[in-house]
Design an enzyme around this catalytic site. Structure first.
Site, PDB file in Angstrom:
ATOM      1  N   LYS A   1       0.834  -1.201   0.000  1.00 25.57           N
ATOM      2  CA  LYS A   1       0.000   0.000   0.000  1.00 25.57           C
ATOM      3  C   LYS A   1       0.871   1.255   0.000  1.00 25.57           C
ATOM      4  O   LYS A   1       0.646   2.193  -0.749  1.00 25.57           O
ATOM      5  CB  LYS A   1      -0.861   0.000   1.271  1.00 25.57           C
ATOM      6  CG  LYS A   1      -2.336   0.179   0.986  1.00 25.57           C
ATOM      7  CD  LYS A   1      -3.126   0.134   2.263  1.00 25.57           C
ATOM      8  CE  LYS A   1      -4.398  -0.651   2.010  1.00 25.57           C
ATOM      9  NZ  LYS A   1      -5.287  -0.685   3.140  1.00 25.57           N
TER      10      LYS A   1
ATOM     11  N   THR B   1     -13.435   4.292  14.598  1.00 26.65           N
ATOM     12  CA  THR B   1     -14.688   4.188  15.373  1.00 26.65           C
ATOM     13  C   THR B   1     -14.480   3.177  16.500  1.00 26.65           C
ATOM     14  O   THR B   1     -14.240   1.994  16.241  1.00 26.65           O
ATOM     15  CB  THR B   1     -15.832   3.735  14.440  1.00 26.65           C
ATOM     16  OG1 THR B   1     -15.914   4.669  13.362  1.00 26.65           O
ATOM     17  CG2 THR B   1     -17.149   3.667  15.182  1.00 26.65           C
TER      18      THR B   1
ATOM     19  N   LYS C   1     -20.452   9.097  17.120  1.00 24.85           N
ATOM     20  CA  LYS C   1     -20.163   8.375  15.878  1.00 24.85           C
ATOM     21  C   LYS C   1     -21.056   7.134  15.746  1.00 24.85           C
ATOM     22  O   LYS C   1     -21.716   6.915  14.734  1.00 24.85           O
ATOM     23  CB  LYS C   1     -18.677   7.976  15.856  1.00 24.85           C
ATOM     24  CG  LYS C   1     -18.286   7.073  14.727  1.00 24.85           C
ATOM     25  CD  LYS C   1     -18.527   7.704  13.365  1.00 24.85           C
ATOM     26  CE  LYS C   1     -18.579   6.656  12.278  1.00 24.85           C
ATOM     27  NZ  LYS C   1     -18.920   7.216  10.981  1.00 24.85           N
TER      28      LYS C   1
ATOM     29  N   GLY D   1     -34.918  -1.562   0.573  1.00 25.86           N
ATOM     30  CA  GLY D   1     -34.051  -2.399  -0.276  1.00 25.86           C
ATOM     31  C   GLY D   1     -33.706  -3.699   0.418  1.00 25.86           C
ATOM     32  O   GLY D   1     -34.495  -4.251   1.204  1.00 25.86           O
TER      33      GLY D   1
ATOM     34  N   GLY E   1     -25.579  -2.345   4.071  1.00 23.37           N
ATOM     35  CA  GLY E   1     -24.333  -3.114   4.009  1.00 23.37           C
ATOM     36  C   GLY E   1     -23.174  -2.150   4.107  1.00 23.37           C
ATOM     37  O   GLY E   1     -23.336  -1.022   4.583  1.00 23.37           O
TER      38      GLY E   1
ATOM     39  N   CYS F   1     -19.230   0.154   7.204  1.00 29.17           N
ATOM     40  CA  CYS F   1     -19.479   0.801   8.500  1.00 29.17           C
ATOM     41  C   CYS F   1     -20.796   0.423   9.187  1.00 29.17           C
ATOM     42  O   CYS F   1     -20.779   0.010  10.343  1.00 29.17           O
ATOM     43  CB  CYS F   1     -19.426   2.319   8.340  1.00 29.17           C
ATOM     44  SG  CYS F   1     -17.762   2.900   8.006  1.00 29.17           S
TER      45      CYS F   1
ATOM     46  N   LYS G   1     -21.145  -3.124  10.890  1.00 30.13           N
ATOM     47  CA  LYS G   1     -20.227  -3.335  12.015  1.00 30.13           C
ATOM     48  C   LYS G   1     -20.539  -2.367  13.153  1.00 30.13           C
ATOM     49  O   LYS G   1     -20.486  -2.734  14.320  1.00 30.13           O
ATOM     50  CB  LYS G   1     -18.781  -3.284  11.540  1.00 30.13           C
ATOM     51  CG  LYS G   1     -18.048  -2.016  11.793  1.00 30.13           C
ATOM     52  CD  LYS G   1     -16.615  -2.079  11.336  1.00 30.13           C
ATOM     53  CE  LYS G   1     -16.004  -0.693  11.350  1.00 30.13           C
ATOM     54  NZ  LYS G   1     -16.042  -0.003  12.641  1.00 30.13           N
TER      55      LYS G   1
ATOM     56  N   ARG H   1     -16.838  -4.547   1.083  1.00 29.32           N
ATOM     57  CA  ARG H   1     -17.080  -5.007   2.458  1.00 29.32           C
ATOM     58  C   ARG H   1     -18.588  -5.041   2.744  1.00 29.32           C
ATOM     59  O   ARG H   1     -19.267  -4.037   2.630  1.00 29.32           O
ATOM     60  CB  ARG H   1     -16.356  -4.111   3.460  1.00 29.32           C
ATOM     61  CG  ARG H   1     -14.854  -4.347   3.454  1.00 29.32           C
ATOM     62  CD  ARG H   1     -14.122  -3.447   4.431  1.00 29.32           C
ATOM     63  NE  ARG H   1     -13.952  -2.105   3.945  1.00 29.32           N
ATOM     64  CZ  ARG H   1     -13.245  -1.162   4.578  1.00 29.32           C
ATOM     65  NH1 ARG H   1     -12.662  -1.434   5.723  1.00 29.32           N
ATOM     66  NH2 ARG H   1     -13.127   0.049   4.071  1.00 29.32           N
TER      67      ARG H   1
END
Ligand SMILES: NC(=O)c1ccc[n+]([C@@H]2O[C@H](COP(=O)([O-])OP(=O)(O)OC[C@H]3O[C@@H](n4cnc5c(N)ncnc54)[C@H](O)[C@@H]3O)[C@@H](O)[C@H]2O)c1
Length: 426
Positions: free
Chosen positions: A35, A121, A202, A251, A255, A258, A261, A325
């Site tokens: 990365k 978070t 948050k 819908g 997903g 964020c 989880k 994700r």
């Protein structure tokens, strides 16, 4: 100000580039060598609109560097921002392993009066735990703060340059002043609050939005039973100023990287402090079951998926990102495959990696993906998907059109002789 951002994922790269654009001297630090190599060469390892240009601009100005060396990145840093991942563990709690590993690695290099900020978070108590871990290694005086991130993938650069607010959780005036200075270029309200309030803010924001999605999905279920149209219901309730027209997405459920989880983590946190009956436990459960409930319904409506070719349009978790994700496609494709379907898919950016027994082929265009399809499943509302040219994919083989996010006009779809399947409407 010398700023180091630890973790060059979605949040870290965007934050580093934006802080550099404010005139701060920024270093992005990651343990992932590949990365860092890409970033050093001016390449963003994921797709985020506008980020590539901003990154190169700041590197060219000499404001932004990347490294894998904690010593190089921390020794001169006034502010150290931890932006590593906090995935949920098997029991739903936030896995703080990466945050605590940062604490261990940065501690030996910390300079006097540096501020260690958690942007990841994390639940209340984490900053204190992180500070304690650092204090076990160094005697240097330093400060701690919480600076939660509210950006949305797909518009992350814009959101970081135009935030609705900056929330700073801290205990010292010195910290509030320094972190205000860090953001002084922005035209946004800056809130000073307790550390736990910042962390709760948050989780609360994401859990509220996720609950709003779950709520309208529950209403959509009722509409399907009684012939109401959830779109008309949303329009009618939206005129109430307390409710509003915005942010209603019936819908397949929420997903992404964020919401799932964060809801799971806040639910787990609630259980850990004796609030077992907290609503978020149920929100999480409903959302986890939702996609399978709908896939079963779609299967019953189409008769069977056995030997059918299904064109799955949209693989990422939402438009304008290649992030997979907890994307709906990662549940849809295995389900369809297990029920005997062949999958031909399309996404403008994201790639789906099929597992061994899945018959899945990804095509570079919608037309090719739909060429031999019996069923079209429009999953994600990328502009090129919701505006695709029906004339170009017209084929007598296609029987069903499944509109997973109610983005298409049912009458228009029916005019092409497809059986329309929507969410909470017929
Ligand atoms: N992605 C979002 O849209 C978003 C929005 C708001 C908040 N958040 C929160 O921000 C945090 C980061 O999310 P993300 O999506 O950017 O994560 P990510 O998984 O994309 O990136 C995390 C990075 O941290 C690096 N890392 C892990 N351990 C490290 C260590 N010890 N030292 C240095 N680097 C290390 C990884 O190599 C990776 O590059 C999470 O807590 C997430 O909940 C994410």
């Amino acid at each position: 100000m010398n700023v180091t951002v630890i973790g060059t994922g979605f949040v870290g790269v965007v934050s580093a580039a934006v802080y550099a654009s404010f005139g701060h001297q920024v270093i992005g630090l990651d343990i992932d060598e590949n990365k860092i190599k890409l970033l050093e060469n001016g390449q963003v390892p994921f797709y985020e609109p506008g980020l590539q240009d901003l990154l190169v601009q700041q590197q060219t100005r000499g404001q932004l560097k990347f490294t894998t060396s904690y010593a190089d990145a921390i020794e001169e840093a006034d502010v150290i921002i931890i932006a590593v991942g906090t995935p949920s563990a098997a029991d739903g709690t936030a896995d703080l392993r990466f945050v605590l590993a940062c604490a261990q690695s940065l501690a030996p290099h910390l300079k006097e009066n540096a501020i260690v900020v958690i942007k990841s978070t994390v639940p209340p108590g984490t900053l204190e735990e992180t500070i304690a871990a650092i204090k076990e290694i160094t005697d240097v005086n330093f400060y701690g703060a919480s600076l939660p991130e509210f950006l949305r993938e797909g518009s992350a650069v814009y959101d970081t340059l135009h935030p609705d607010r900056i929330v700073i959780g801290a205990e010292d005036d010195f910290v509030f002043k320094k972190l205000e200075e860090l953001h002084k270029t922005l035209n946004a309200p800056i809130l000073h609050c307790k550390i736990a309030s910042a962390q709760m803010a948050k989780y609360t924001a994401n859990s509220y939005l996720a609950t709003r999605i779950t709520f309208i999905n529950e209403i959509a279920n009722l509409c399907e039973k009684n012939g109401a149209d959830v779109g008309e219901v949303i329009q009618a309730i939206g005129y109430d100023k307390r409710i509003g027209q915005h942010y209603w997405y019936p819908g397949l459920g929420y997903g992404g990287s964020c919401f799932p989880k964060d809801v799971r983590e806040l639910a787990a946190y609630s259980r850990s402090i004796g609030e077992e009956g907290n609503l978020l436990n149920r929100v999480n459960e409903i959302n986890e079951n939702r996609i399978f409930r709908l896939l079963k319904k779609f299967m019953e409506t189409t008769g069977s998926f056995e030997n059918k070719t299904i064109a799955v349009l949209g693989l990422s978790f939402k438009p304008n990102t290649d992030d997979m994700r907890e994307a709906p496609s990662t549940k849809i494709i295995p389900y369809l495959s297990n029920h005997g379907a062949k999958i031909s898919s399309y996404d403008p950016m994201a790639k789906y990696l099929p597992s061994q027994n899945e018959i899945q082929k990804q095509y570079p265009s919608i037309e090719e993906a739909c060429q031999n399809a019996d069923v079209i499943m429009a999953v994600i509302e990328w502009p090129e998907i919701i505006n695709f040219d029906f004339a170009k994919v017209k084929s007598d083989k296609i029987q069903f059109f499944i509109d997973c996010r109610n983005q298409f006009d049912p009458t228009r779809v029916k005019n092409w002789q497809y059986h329309y399947v929507g969410i909470g409407r017929r």
